[in-house]
Design an enzyme around this catalytic site. Structure first.
Site, short mmCIF file in Angstrom:
data_model
loop_
_atom_site.label_atom_id
_atom_site.label_comp_id
_atom_site.label_asym_id
_atom_site.label_seq_id
_atom_site.Cartn_x
_atom_site.Cartn_y
_atom_site.Cartn_z
N GLU A 155 -3.05 -7.07 2.39
CA GLU A 155 -2.16 -6.73 1.29
C GLU A 155 -2.23 -7.84 0.24
O GLU A 155 -1.96 -9.00 0.56
CB GLU A 155 -0.75 -6.58 1.87
CG GLU A 155 0.26 -5.99 0.93
CD GLU A 155 1.62 -5.85 1.61
OE1 GLU A 155 1.68 -5.49 2.80
OE2 GLU A 155 2.62 -6.12 0.93
N ASP A 239 2.94 6.52 9.92
CA ASP A 239 2.56 5.18 10.38
C ASP A 239 2.27 5.25 11.89
O ASP A 239 1.37 5.95 12.30
CB ASP A 239 3.68 4.19 10.01
CG ASP A 239 3.23 2.74 10.10
OD1 ASP A 239 2.34 2.45 10.88
OD2 ASP A 239 3.82 1.89 9.41
#
Ligand SMILES: *[C@@H]1O[C@H](CO)[C@@H](O)[C@H](O)[C@H]1NC(C)=O
Ligand SMILES: *[C@@H]1O[C@H](CO)[C@@H](O)[C@H](O)[C@H]1NC(C)=O
Length: 352
Positions: A155, A239
């Site tokens: 990220e 997820d």
């Protein structure tokens, strides 16, 4: 629809779900009870129920901890992993205190007596899974003890580059085999109780996929989509995921304030359960009867306002009275534990 009322009982937050109308009333099904079972950590993820010990392992990704909840006492113990983000933990079969852990780009073998906190965690790298600006993410062992573990781009400023990850399969030869590539955010994995179907989530696609699974060879084939969240009104991305003995999937919705129960054969969302956190990261059945759904949530990257609104984001929750049972979680089959673990290794000390 359901409305959730939250009562604060000392440490535990018990959410009473009131069911308005719906068949649950007519069948006198006990009410779903949602209980908060840990403090709020960072990005809690990867719950794994250790049925031998009756304990719940999970990870705290960016804080780099493997943690373990003893549901009988409520005590959480932790061990710091000095090797980058900690994405997943799976116990090694028949090897007390030995865990395989996805950390940074690698799969490592960790030695931890999880009855106590540990500041110096001996570990050895088992496999350099990948290279480049990526890290490991969710994973699970299959019925033959092979570790399936995926990767995703790191990220950067809240952005995750697409198509940088893969899903790998790692057996005790420790040579990773690429199973699915490219993927963006490799996440939920589950095998049905018949052990002939593998379910998989690449979060960015907002889809849940199914493959035929051959447990002998460990191969997957014949991809099809069982649910596309873009065809629903649900928020967030799928997820972590688990499955019950009826064959229904339980899927955490990161950004979706809850989780869903999905019938993969009818391509239908059967139920949504709300949780007091925006980012619900993963789910695993546990308890002596495998009928308690443990749910991890994330408190990572919340604004001060979001944190105030959801003080328990990052906690693990336990959902009771769902009326279903999970499937025993598999462990990693690895016979070369002793040769692979160098106990002398010195690791920098960290506070818990
Ligand atoms: C992984 O990579 C490191 C650094 O390049 C190397 O020292 C180590 O031997 C590798 N380990 C394995 C198990 O391949
Ligand atoms: C669903 O929507 C998201 C966001 O708009 C998009 O990135 C994704 O590719 C879509 N999924 C599919 C399968 O079309």
């Amino acid at each position: 629809m359901r409305r959730i009322i939250c009562e604060y009982l000392s440490l535990a937050c018990v959410l009473v779900v009131l069911i308005h109308g719906g068949e649950a009333h007519h069948h006198l099904k006990p009410k779903i009870k949602i209980e908060r079972v840990t403090d709020a950590y960072g990005l809690s993820e990867g719950p794994h129920w250790d049925s031998d010990a009756q304990k719940l392992y999970f990870v705290d990704i960016y804080n780099q901890y493997v943690r373990r909840l003893d549901p009988a006492t409520g005590v959480v113990t932790s061990t710091y992993i000095d090797h980058g983000p900690v994405s997943v933990v799976v116990p090694v079969h028949d090897s007390p205190n030995k865990l395989v852990v996805g950390s940074g780009k690698d799969v490592i073998l960790v030695n931890w007596n999880s009855d106590a906190n540990q500041k110096v965690t001996p570990y050895n790298v088992l496999s350099n899974l990948t290279s480049g600006d990526v890290r490991t993410n969710d994973g699970k062992a299959d019925s033959a003890g092979r570790l399936w573990i995926g990767t995703m781009a790191n990220e950067i400023n809240g952005q995750i580059a697409l198509d940088k990850g893969s899903l790998y399969r790692l057996d005790d030869t420790l040579k990773p085999k690429t199973e699915i590539t490219p993927v963006s955010i490799s996440n939920g994995l589950a095998w049905n109780i018949e052990d002939n179907t593998f379910y998989y989530i690449d979060s960015s696609t907002r889809e849940i996929a199914a493959y035929d699974f051959d447990p002998n060879s460990g191969t997957i084939s014949n991809k099809r989509i069982v649910l596309n969240l873009n065809h629903t009104k649900l928020e967030g991305v799928p997820d972590g995921m688990t499955i019950d003995t009826d064959g229904n999937l339980w899927v955490a919705l990161f950004g979706g304030h809850g989780l869903i129960k999905v019938d993969p054969h009818k391509h239908k969302v059967l139920e949504k359960i709300e949780l007091p956190a925006r980012d619900v990261s993963s789910v695993a059945f546990g308890g002596p009867l495998l009928d308690i759904l443990y749910v991890t949530t994330s408190g990572h990257g919340l604004t001060a306002e979001e944190r105030k609104k959801t003080p328990y984001a990052g906690s693990v929750f336990a959902i009771h009275n769902l009326g279903v049972h999970g499937i025993l979680a598999n462990t990693f089959l690895f016979n070369k534990v002793d040769e692979s673990l160098d106990e002398e290794k010195i690791i920098e000390e960290k506070d818990m």
